[in-house]
Design a protein around this motif. Sequence first.
Motif, mmCIF file in Angstrom:
data_model
loop_
_atom_site.group_PDB
_atom_site.id
_atom_site.type_symbol
_atom_site.label_atom_id
_atom_site.label_comp_id
_atom_site.label_asym_id
_atom_site.label_seq_id
_atom_site.Cartn_x
_atom_site.Cartn_y
_atom_site.Cartn_z
ATOM 1 N N ALA A 197 -8.202 1.330 7.362
ATOM 2 C CA ALA A 197 -9.073 -0.163 6.673
ATOM 3 C C ALA A 197 -7.780 -0.945 6.066
ATOM 4 O O ALA A 197 -7.765 -2.176 6.223
ATOM 5 C CB ALA A 197 -9.880 0.308 5.640
ATOM 6 N N GLN A 198 -7.040 -0.350 5.162
ATOM 7 C CA GLN A 198 -5.972 -1.293 4.428
ATOM 8 C C GLN A 198 -5.029 -2.010 5.590
ATOM 9 O O GLN A 198 -4.354 -3.047 5.276
ATOM 10 C CB GLN A 198 -5.135 -0.361 3.662
ATOM 11 C CG GLN A 198 -6.221 -0.061 2.271
ATOM 12 C CD GLN A 198 -5.119 0.363 1.177
ATOM 13 O OE1 GLN A 198 -3.884 0.456 1.134
ATOM 14 N NE2 GLN A 198 -5.583 1.127 0.231
ATOM 15 N N LEU A 199 -4.718 -1.192 6.608
ATOM 16 C CA LEU A 199 -3.598 -1.586 7.514
ATOM 17 C C LEU A 199 -4.330 -2.345 8.632
ATOM 18 O O LEU A 199 -3.787 -2.948 9.591
ATOM 19 C CB LEU A 199 -3.134 -0.537 7.850
ATOM 20 C CG LEU A 199 -2.039 0.155 6.999
ATOM 21 C CD1 LEU A 199 -1.288 1.220 7.646
ATOM 22 C CD2 LEU A 199 -1.180 -0.626 6.292
ATOM 23 N N GLY A 200 -5.563 -2.432 8.674
ATOM 24 C CA GLY A 200 -6.249 -3.243 9.675
ATOM 25 C C GLY A 200 -6.395 -2.654 11.073
ATOM 26 O O GLY A 200 -6.464 -3.368 12.027
ATOM 27 N N VAL A 201 -6.229 -1.343 11.227
ATOM 28 C CA VAL A 201 -6.169 -0.472 12.798
ATOM 29 C C VAL A 201 -7.298 0.398 12.529
ATOM 30 O O VAL A 201 -7.793 0.634 11.491
ATOM 31 C CB VAL A 201 -4.891 0.020 13.141
ATOM 32 C CG1 VAL A 201 -3.697 -1.109 12.904
ATOM 33 C CG2 VAL A 201 -4.502 1.223 11.753
ATOM 34 N N SER A 202 -7.400 0.986 13.993
ATOM 35 C CA SER A 202 -8.663 1.970 14.169
ATOM 36 C C SER A 202 -8.070 3.315 13.275
ATOM 37 O O SER A 202 -6.932 3.384 13.147
ATOM 38 C CB SER A 202 -8.883 2.242 15.319
ATOM 39 O OG SER A 202 -8.026 2.839 16.148
ATOM 40 N N THR A 203 -9.269 4.355 12.899
ATOM 41 C CA THR A 203 -8.751 5.612 12.683
ATOM 42 C C THR A 203 -7.866 6.325 13.678
ATOM 43 O O THR A 203 -7.098 7.236 13.212
ATOM 44 C CB THR A 203 -10.064 6.393 12.218
ATOM 45 O OG1 THR A 203 -10.931 6.256 13.203
ATOM 46 C CG2 THR A 203 -10.713 5.665 10.852
ATOM 47 N N VAL A 204 -8.295 6.085 14.855
ATOM 48 C CA VAL A 204 -7.551 6.772 16.070
ATOM 49 C C VAL A 204 -6.224 6.350 16.040
ATOM 50 O O VAL A 204 -5.302 7.275 16.041
ATOM 51 C CB VAL A 204 -8.329 6.640 17.370
ATOM 52 C CG1 VAL A 204 -7.319 6.914 18.675
ATOM 53 C CG2 VAL A 204 -9.694 7.048 17.465
ATOM 54 N N THR A 205 -5.802 4.894 15.628
ATOM 55 C CA THR A 205 -4.471 4.632 15.850
ATOM 56 C C THR A 205 -3.627 5.101 14.693
ATOM 57 O O THR A 205 -2.532 5.602 14.684
ATOM 58 C CB THR A 205 -4.485 3.092 15.794
ATOM 59 O OG1 THR A 205 -5.155 2.429 16.992
ATOM 60 C CG2 THR A 205 -3.018 2.368 15.497
ATOM 61 N N ILE A 206 -4.462 5.213 13.514
ATOM 62 C CA ILE A 206 -3.634 5.666 12.204
ATOM 63 C C ILE A 206 -3.320 7.129 12.301
ATOM 64 O O ILE A 206 -2.394 7.582 11.797
ATOM 65 C CB ILE A 206 -4.386 5.247 10.880
ATOM 66 C CG1 ILE A 206 -3.539 5.016 9.760
ATOM 67 C CG2 ILE A 206 -5.539 6.485 10.417
ATOM 68 C CD1 ILE A 206 -2.810 3.788 9.839
#
Length: 247
Positions: A24-33
């Motif tokens: 959420a902090q980096l503005g990407v999906s959990t799959v990406t992170i």
Amino acid sequence: MSREEAIIATVSNMKKIEVNELAAQLGVSTVTIRKDLDKLEQRGIIHRQHGFAVINNQDDINYRLSKNYDLKRKIARAAAELVEDGETVMIESGSTCALLAEELAFNKSDVTIITNSCFIASYVRKAESAKIILLGGDYQKESQVNVGPLLNQSAKNFFVNKLFIGIDGFDTNRGFTGSDMARSDASRSMAASAEHTIILTDSSKFTTRGVISELTFDEVAEVYTDEGISQEHRLLLKEKGIAVTII
């Protein structure tokens, strides 16, 4: 700053953060992170624990690698410009030195790296064109580095134009300092086998006074650091005949 660097900086600052919150902090999906974290975990920089991204033990070299990672990466990239394709260099253990080794191994052709760091040897092991010569010695588990009499003897078998080295501290009277006697001794032995010794360090080390004298001013040719170094220290290094490159 790349997303990978942002992840390292965030986890380093928080010490432990939930994967969903990091995404959420980096503005990407959990799959990406999670994919990003998989890559960083394979490199040993961070690890995951029950849905959290966790920074490594502070005594471990992986932790030191993650601290100020983006700054150390910039220093390493600048220092890599000193090395030509096909050159043989020595690289002492240390987090910024590990990033330099990575730059050389993957972005230069036919570079040979002589090192006392088992961590560095493993870190760049997948680079196809780089050759690694690992100096033997007594193995320090936390720092993953070889030291001691055997290391000192091994270093004498080589001579290179450039040695890249990290430091733990600085003293305006004594010069560059370390925190471990065996590692400092190893650094001196490697410096004796190089025409030019080049220090790679973030500026925070200039405000820390290590307990062990490692290298005198006369033994160092260049310093690569960041703009956080004080004007006083810059002038002192230049007065001692040491070239200073500010990143």
